[in-house]
Design an enzyme around this catalytic site. Sequence first.
Site, PDB file in Angstrom:
ATOM      1  N   GLY A  50      29.238  63.079 -22.643  1.00  0.00           N
ATOM      2  CA  GLY A  50      29.984  62.439 -21.558  1.00  0.00           C
ATOM      3  C   GLY A  50      31.086  63.296 -20.953  1.00  0.00           C
ATOM      4  O   GLY A  50      31.897  62.803 -20.174  1.00  0.00           O
ATOM      5  N   TRP A  52      30.839  65.874 -18.739  1.00  0.00           N
ATOM      6  CA  TRP A  52      30.644  65.983 -17.283  1.00  0.00           C
ATOM      7  C   TRP A  52      30.943  64.636 -16.623  1.00  0.00           C
ATOM      8  O   TRP A  52      31.509  64.590 -15.533  1.00  0.00           O
ATOM      9  CB  TRP A  52      29.197  66.374 -16.961  1.00  0.00           C
ATOM     10  N   ASP A  86      14.525  58.761 -22.392  1.00  0.00           N
ATOM     11  CA  ASP A  86      13.981  60.071 -22.039  1.00  0.00           C
ATOM     12  C   ASP A  86      13.722  60.105 -20.532  1.00  0.00           C
ATOM     13  O   ASP A  86      12.891  59.342 -20.026  1.00  0.00           O
ATOM     14  CB  ASP A  86      12.672  60.277 -22.825  1.00  0.00           C
ATOM     15  N   ASP A 111      22.559  68.441 -16.538  1.00  0.00           N
ATOM     16  CA  ASP A 111      22.907  69.488 -17.517  1.00  0.00           C
ATOM     17  C   ASP A 111      21.897  69.429 -18.670  1.00  0.00           C
ATOM     18  O   ASP A 111      22.197  69.859 -19.784  1.00  0.00           O
ATOM     19  CB  ASP A 111      24.343  69.243 -18.018  1.00  0.00           C
ATOM     20  N   LYS A 151      21.413  72.674 -14.302  1.00  0.00           N
ATOM     21  CA  LYS A 151      21.317  73.849 -15.173  1.00  0.00           C
ATOM     22  C   LYS A 151      19.865  74.248 -15.350  1.00  0.00           C
ATOM     23  O   LYS A 151      18.982  73.382 -15.441  1.00  0.00           O
ATOM     24  CB  LYS A 151      21.900  73.498 -16.537  1.00  0.00           C
TER      25      LYS A 151
HETATM   26  C1  LIG Z   1      24.255  70.337 -22.869  1.00  0.00           C
HETATM   27  S1  LIG Z   1      24.017  68.656 -23.196  1.00  0.00           S
HETATM   28  C2  LIG Z   1      24.884  67.866 -21.883  1.00  0.00           C
HETATM   29  C3  LIG Z   1      26.383  67.950 -22.027  1.00  0.00           C
HETATM   30  C4  LIG Z   1      27.102  67.155 -20.955  1.00  0.00           C
HETATM   31  N1  LIG Z   1      26.981  67.805 -19.681  1.00  0.00           N
HETATM   32  C5  LIG Z   1      28.556  67.011 -21.286  1.00  0.00           C
HETATM   33  O1  LIG Z   1      29.385  67.679 -20.670  1.00  0.00           O
HETATM   34  O2  LIG Z   1      28.902  66.187 -22.145  1.00  0.00           O
HETATM   35  C6  LIG Z   1      22.340  68.451 -22.755  1.00  0.00           C
HETATM   36  C7  LIG Z   1      21.824  67.021 -22.946  1.00  0.00           C
HETATM   37  O3  LIG Z   1      20.533  66.915 -22.344  1.00  0.00           O
HETATM   38  C8  LIG Z   1      19.897  65.852 -23.016  1.00  0.00           C
HETATM   39  N2  LIG Z   1      18.467  65.842 -22.707  1.00  0.00           N
HETATM   40  C9  LIG Z   1      17.548  66.804 -22.947  1.00  0.00           C
HETATM   41  N3  LIG Z   1      16.328  66.411 -22.572  1.00  0.00           N
HETATM   42  C10 LIG Z   1      16.470  65.162 -22.072  1.00  0.00           C
HETATM   43  C11 LIG Z   1      15.559  64.198 -21.542  1.00  0.00           C
HETATM   44  N4  LIG Z   1      14.248  64.462 -21.466  1.00  0.00           N
HETATM   45  N5  LIG Z   1      16.038  62.999 -21.134  1.00  0.00           N
HETATM   46  C12 LIG Z   1      17.359  62.731 -21.226  1.00  0.00           C
HETATM   47  N6  LIG Z   1      18.273  63.589 -21.739  1.00  0.00           N
HETATM   48  C13 LIG Z   1      17.830  64.789 -22.150  1.00  0.00           C
HETATM   49  C14 LIG Z   1      20.204  66.142 -24.486  1.00  0.00           C
HETATM   50  O4  LIG Z   1      20.038  64.979 -25.272  1.00  0.00           O
HETATM   51  C15 LIG Z   1      21.656  66.617 -24.406  1.00  0.00           C
HETATM   52  O5  LIG Z   1      22.558  65.569 -24.712  1.00  0.00           O
END
Ligand SMILES: C[S@@+](CC[C@H](N)C(=O)[O-])C[C@H]1O[C@@H](n2cnc3c(N)ncnc32)[C@H](O)[C@@H]1O
Length: 212
Positions: A50, A52, A86, A111, A151
Amino acid sequence: MKEKRHDYYYRKAKQTGYRSRASYKLIQIDRKFHIFRKGDLVVELGAAPGGWSQVALELIGEEGRLVGVDLQGIRPLEGAIFIKGDFTDDAVKERIREELGGRNPSVVISDMSPNISGAYSTDHARSVYLTELALDFAIENLKKGGVFVAKVFEGDLLPPLLKKARANFGMVKMHSPPASRSSSSEIYIVAKGFRGRPENRERSPEPVNEGT
Ligand SMILES: C[S@@+](CC[C@H](N)C(=O)[O-])C[C@H]1O[C@@H](n2cnc3c(N)ncnc32)[C@H](O)[C@@H]1O
């Protein structure tokens, strides 16, 4: 040097109450490209924990709303609705649209990171796949003039993705904010000036046949 910088943003996030050091990447992207406006409706993909979301909520103000999705649960934040699921699942995309209540977001940010296998080409391919789904969602849902930030891991599969972004947005830039680790292959696509859904775009008029 790189680790020092990592510690710097990590400590800074701890001190200021941001949930992730990634918050600073979005702050830096916004300072450079002016992503958010007061009152914006924002969709955030891959939002946990959370960090971002906190930054976006500050920038869109009390009138703004954010719908975030992640595989992980996210502690509530005022002004945000979080969906656990997802994003690659159609039912989850439908839930996001339900939460938008028929409105088109002005900003879509992602992200999302795939599970890292350590094999470069696999991780790159998975990242491009996720980011392309995010871009498709933006193209289907953004309001005209809207903004997309996502990203992606750099590599040879990137050019077709950029081509698609350029076909749909007036301005597309690749940007690496200072808070990204220098060792990281991540880069952010910043796309502004959404041209509108392709089927709604005005076609150029048919050429007039001025012949005899
Ligand atoms: C780098 S983290 C995000 C950090 C966030 N921007 C923050 O500042 O708190 C990447 C996130 O992408 C999520 N993610 C990856 N694949 C996903 C998908 N198919 N559906 C939903 N979330 C996904 C992961 O669970 C992870 O929490």
